[in-house]
Scaffold this motif. Structure first.
Motif, PDB file in Angstrom:
ATOM      1  N   PRO A   1      -1.411   7.721  -7.752  1.00 50.34           N
ATOM      2  CA  PRO A   1      -1.977   6.390  -8.027  1.00 50.34           C
ATOM      3  C   PRO A   1      -2.320   6.225  -9.505  1.00 50.34           C
ATOM      4  O   PRO A   1      -2.591   7.204 -10.202  1.00 50.34           O
ATOM      5  CB  PRO A   1      -3.229   6.346  -7.164  1.00 50.34           C
ATOM      6  N   ALA A   2      -2.301   5.001  -9.944  1.00 50.77           N
ATOM      7  CA  ALA A   2      -2.622   4.687 -11.337  1.00 50.77           C
ATOM      8  C   ALA A   2      -4.098   4.386 -11.510  1.00 50.77           C
ATOM      9  O   ALA A   2      -4.500   3.852 -12.532  1.00 50.77           O
ATOM     10  CB  ALA A   2      -1.778   3.504 -11.799  1.00 50.77           C
ATOM     11  N   ALA A   3      -4.899   4.711 -10.519  1.00 49.35           N
ATOM     12  CA  ALA A   3      -6.324   4.405 -10.602  1.00 49.35           C
ATOM     13  C   ALA A   3      -7.140   5.568 -10.063  1.00 49.35           C
ATOM     14  O   ALA A   3      -6.706   6.290  -9.177  1.00 49.35           O
ATOM     15  CB  ALA A   3      -6.632   3.146  -9.797  1.00 49.35           C
ATOM     16  N   TYR A   4      -8.318   5.723 -10.623  1.00 50.23           N
ATOM     17  CA  TYR A   4      -9.297   6.687 -10.124  1.00 50.23           C
ATOM     18  C   TYR A   4     -10.478   5.868  -9.640  1.00 50.23           C
ATOM     19  O   TYR A   4     -11.042   5.070 -10.395  1.00 50.23           O
ATOM     20  CB  TYR A   4      -9.727   7.648 -11.232  1.00 50.23           C
ATOM     21  N   VAL A   5     -10.833   6.016  -8.388  1.00 44.42           N
ATOM     22  CA  VAL A   5     -11.903   5.219  -7.798  1.00 44.42           C
ATOM     23  C   VAL A   5     -12.973   6.157  -7.278  1.00 44.42           C
ATOM     24  O   VAL A   5     -12.679   7.110  -6.557  1.00 44.42           O
ATOM     25  CB  VAL A   5     -11.364   4.336  -6.643  1.00 44.42           C
ATOM     26  N   GLN A   6     -14.207   5.881  -7.640  1.00 38.60           N
ATOM     27  CA  GLN A   6     -15.317   6.716  -7.205  1.00 38.60           C
ATOM     28  C   GLN A   6     -16.498   5.815  -6.887  1.00 38.60           C
ATOM     29  O   GLN A   6     -16.743   4.831  -7.575  1.00 38.60           O
ATOM     30  CB  GLN A   6     -15.707   7.684  -8.325  1.00 38.60           C
ATOM     31  N   GLY A   7     -17.209   6.143  -5.832  1.00 39.79           N
ATOM     32  CA  GLY A   7     -18.409   5.388  -5.496  1.00 39.79           C
ATOM     33  C   GLY A   7     -18.751   5.537  -4.032  1.00 39.79           C
ATOM     34  O   GLY A   7     -17.960   6.020  -3.219  1.00 39.79           O
ATOM     35  N   ARG A   8     -19.926   5.114  -3.705  1.00 37.24           N
ATOM     36  CA  ARG A   8     -20.418   5.210  -2.335  1.00 37.24           C
ATOM     37  C   ARG A   8     -19.505   4.431  -1.385  1.00 37.24           C
ATOM     38  O   ARG A   8     -19.220   3.264  -1.600  1.00 37.24           O
ATOM     39  CB  ARG A   8     -21.835   4.671  -2.256  1.00 37.24           C
ATOM     40  N   GLY A   9     -19.019   5.118  -0.364  1.00 38.14           N
ATOM     41  CA  GLY A   9     -18.250   4.459   0.693  1.00 38.14           C
ATOM     42  C   GLY A   9     -16.785   4.196   0.400  1.00 38.14           C
ATOM     43  O   GLY A   9     -16.079   3.690   1.267  1.00 38.14           O
TER      44      GLY A   9
ATOM     45  N   THR B   1     -13.653   5.012   2.736  1.00 35.45           N
ATOM     46  CA  THR B   1     -13.215   4.129   3.824  1.00 35.45           C
ATOM     47  C   THR B   1     -12.063   3.223   3.389  1.00 35.45           C
ATOM     48  O   THR B   1     -11.415   2.617   4.226  1.00 35.45           O
ATOM     49  CB  THR B   1     -14.383   3.267   4.350  1.00 35.45           C
ATOM     50  N   GLU B   2     -11.799   3.136   2.083  1.00 43.17           N
ATOM     51  CA  GLU B   2     -10.689   2.337   1.546  1.00 43.17           C
ATOM     52  C   GLU B   2      -9.438   3.180   1.299  1.00 43.17           C
ATOM     53  O   GLU B   2      -8.421   2.673   0.836  1.00 43.17           O
ATOM     54  CB  GLU B   2     -11.097   1.690   0.225  1.00 43.17           C
ATOM     55  N   LEU B   3      -9.506   4.478   1.605  1.00 41.71           N
ATOM     56  CA  LEU B   3      -8.423   5.391   1.275  1.00 41.71           C
ATOM     57  C   LEU B   3      -7.072   4.933   1.833  1.00 41.71           C
ATOM     58  O   LEU B   3      -6.070   4.912   1.126  1.00 41.71           O
ATOM     59  CB  LEU B   3      -8.763   6.797   1.774  1.00 41.71           C
ATOM     60  N   GLY B   4      -7.031   4.556   3.096  1.00 41.94           N
ATOM     61  CA  GLY B   4      -5.779   4.104   3.705  1.00 41.94           C
ATOM     62  C   GLY B   4      -5.186   2.903   3.002  1.00 41.94           C
ATOM     63  O   GLY B   4      -3.974   2.846   2.757  1.00 41.94           O
ATOM     64  N   ASP B   5      -6.026   1.937   2.648  1.00 39.39           N
ATOM     65  CA  ASP B   5      -5.545   0.742   1.948  1.00 39.39           C
ATOM     66  C   ASP B   5      -4.998   1.092   0.565  1.00 39.39           C
ATOM     67  O   ASP B   5      -4.025   0.496   0.108  1.00 39.39           O
ATOM     68  CB  ASP B   5      -6.676  -0.278   1.793  1.00 39.39           C
ATOM     69  N   ARG B   6      -5.609   2.048  -0.082  1.00 39.52           N
ATOM     70  CA  ARG B   6      -5.200   2.404  -1.441  1.00 39.52           C
ATOM     71  C   ARG B   6      -3.926   3.247  -1.483  1.00 39.52           C
ATOM     72  O   ARG B   6      -3.139   3.142  -2.424  1.00 39.52           O
ATOM     73  CB  ARG B   6      -6.325   3.113  -2.162  1.00 39.52           C
ATOM     74  N   VAL B   7      -3.693   4.091  -0.482  1.00 41.12           N
ATOM     75  CA  VAL B   7      -2.496   4.937  -0.511  1.00 41.12           C
ATOM     76  C   VAL B   7      -1.302   4.329   0.229  1.00 41.12           C
ATOM     77  O   VAL B   7      -0.172   4.747   0.002  1.00 41.12           O
ATOM     78  CB  VAL B   7      -2.772   6.364   0.009  1.00 41.12           C
ATOM     79  N   ALA B   8      -1.523   3.358   1.088  1.00 45.82           N
ATOM     80  CA  ALA B   8      -0.422   2.759   1.862  1.00 45.82           C
ATOM     81  C   ALA B   8       0.725   2.250   0.983  1.00 45.82           C
ATOM     82  O   ALA B   8       1.887   2.438   1.340  1.00 45.82           O
ATOM     83  CB  ALA B   8      -0.950   1.655   2.773  1.00 45.82           C
ATOM     84  N   PRO B   9       0.454   1.629  -0.168  1.00 44.91           N
ATOM     85  CA  PRO B   9       1.574   1.173  -0.999  1.00 44.91           C
ATOM     86  C   PRO B   9       2.426   2.321  -1.559  1.00 44.91           C
ATOM     87  O   PRO B   9       3.544   2.096  -2.001  1.00 44.91           O
ATOM     88  CB  PRO B   9       0.892   0.418  -2.147  1.00 44.91           C
TER      89      PRO B   9
END
Length: 69
Positions: A7-15, A18-26
């Protein structure tokens, strides 16, 4: 030939796990998640649930950490 895509993004934070599937599906239809025992004990179930909504997780694997000399 071997090709690797990340991925071209690094995302960190509370919760955000739960967005992992949405972020890796593409990126594809399956995912391999690697983490150490502590991390997977904390977020493994939520990661698997999120991935199951959008992808087919092949595995959530524990990393083996070797001591450094």
């Amino acid at each position: 030939m071997y090709s690797f895509k990340s991925p071209a993004a690094y995302v960190q934070g509370r919760g955000v796990v739960t967005e992992l599937g949405d972020r890796v599906a593409p990126l594809g239809s399956s995912a391999l998640v690697i983490g150490d025992e502590v991390v997977l004990d904390i977020v493994g179930d939520r990661a698997r649930t999120s991935l199951n909504r959008r992808t087919t997780p092949k595995s959530l694997d524990r990393a083996i950490l070797l001591p450094q000399n």
